[in-house]
Design a protein around this motif. Structure first.
Motif, PDB file in Angstrom:
ATOM      1  N   GLY A  24       0.830  -1.192   0.000  1.00  0.00           N
ATOM      2  CA  GLY A  24       0.000   0.000   0.000  1.00  0.00           C
ATOM      3  C   GLY A  24       0.867   1.245   0.000  1.00  0.00           C
ATOM      4  N   TRP A  35       5.668   4.050  -1.004  1.00  0.00           N
ATOM      5  CA  TRP A  35       4.889   2.937  -1.535  1.00  0.00           C
ATOM      6  C   TRP A  35       5.617   1.628  -1.243  1.00  0.00           C
ATOM      7  N   ASP A 120      -3.287  -0.107  -1.998  1.00  0.00           N
ATOM      8  CA  ASP A 120      -3.008   0.796  -3.126  1.00  0.00           C
ATOM      9  C   ASP A 120      -1.703   0.391  -3.814  1.00  0.00           C
ATOM     10  N   HIS A 122       1.070   1.598  -6.925  1.00  0.00           N
ATOM     11  CA  HIS A 122       1.513   2.641  -7.847  1.00  0.00           C
ATOM     12  C   HIS A 122       1.788   2.037  -9.220  1.00  0.00           C
TER      13      HIS A 122
END
Length: 223
Positions: A24, A35, A120, A122
Motif C-alpha cells: 500500500g 509505496w 493501493d 503505484h
C-alpha cells in the motif's frame, strides 16, 4: 494505520509495515508518500522530488513520451518488468537514489501526521523494491553526514569561488567529473542553491562534494 511521527519515528513505522509484509502507500503530511509491496519500498517521494518520468528517462531504455504515457496509463510496471539486462541495472540504480533522497528528507524528526492506505498500488510496480532496513540505514548515514556538512554550509544561499591556489604542499589534484561540473559553476556569484538547480542533482550530492572541496581548500566562501 494512522499516527504522528512525533510518537513513532518514520523508520519504526516502515519497520512495522515491513514486518506485516504490507502492500500500500504510507501518506506523510500533505504530499509525501512511501509505496510498499510485501513490506519492501519501491517508491518514495516528497514535494521536492524531481518528476519520476524524468528520472526513469535517464535509463535511456525508452523515450520520455513513452515513460510519461506508461506512468499515466498505469503500465509502467510492465515497462520496467520487461527491461532488458542492459537497462534493468540502470533503472534499479536510478530508483534507489530517487527513493533514498526522498527518505533522507522524510527521516528528519517531525510531528507530521501519517496514514497507511492498504492495497493501493503505484503504476511503477515493485520490481525494484528494496528492504526497509537497507534504505533506512543509508538514509541515517546521510543524515549524520548532513549534520557535519551543515556546520560548514549551513544554508544554500552561500556563495563559493575557486581558491586561487592549491592547498599547501600540493602540486596537483585530480578532479572528478562531479567536482569539475560544480567547480565550473562556482564563479563567486552563484549560490549553492543555484548550483543545485543548474545541475539538477540532489542537495545532498552537491553539498557533500562542495564540503569535501571546502575542507581541502579547493574552494572558499565569498567574502
Amino acid at each position: 494505520m494512522t499516527g504522528s511521527l512525533a510518537e513513532t519515528s518514520l523508520p519504526d513505522v516502515l519497520r512495522s509495515l515491513e514486518a506485516e509484509q504490507a502492500t500500500g502507500v504510507l501518506q506523510i503530511g500533505q504530499a509525501s508518500e512511501v509505496w510498499l509491496e510485501a513490506g519492501k519500498v519501491y517508491l518514495a517521494h516528497t514535494p521536492s522530488s524531481p518528476p519520476l518520468d524524468a528520472v526513469l528517462f535517464g535509463a535511456d531504455a525508452a523515450t520520455a513520451d513513452e515513460i510519461t504515457a506508461a506512468l499515466a496509463a498505469g503500465t509502467a510496471a510492465a515497462t520496467l518488468a520487461a527491461a532488458d539486462d542492459g537497462a534493468a541495472p540502470t533503472y534499479e540504480r536510478l530508483l534507489h537514489e530517487y527513493n533514498l533522497n526522498a527518505l533522507f528528507e522524510m527521516i528528519v524528526p517531525s510531528d507530521t501526521e501519517y496514514s497507511f492506505v492498504a492495497g493501493d498500488v503505484h503504476a511503477l510496480g515493485g520490481r525494484f523494491a528494496e528492504p526497509v532496513e537497507e534504505l533506512v540505514a543509508q538514509a541515517d548515514r546521510r543524515l549524520d553526514i548532513w549534520r557535519q556538512i551543515a556546520a560548514r554550509i549551513p544554508n544554500t544561499s552561500m556563495v563559493f569561488h575557486l581558491a586561487p591556489n592549491l592547498p599547501d604542499e600540493e602540486d596537483e589534484r585530480v578532479v572528478t567529473a562531479d567536482e569539475w561540473r560544480y567547480l565550473s559553476l562556482l564563479d563567486g556569484h552563484r549560490s549553492v542553491a543555484e548550483v543545485i538547480g543548474a545541475t539538477g542533482e540532489s542537495a545532498f550530492r552537491v553539498c557533500s562534494s562542495l564540503y569535501r572541496m571546502l575542507l581541502e581548500g579547493l574552494i572558499a566562501e565569498r567574502a
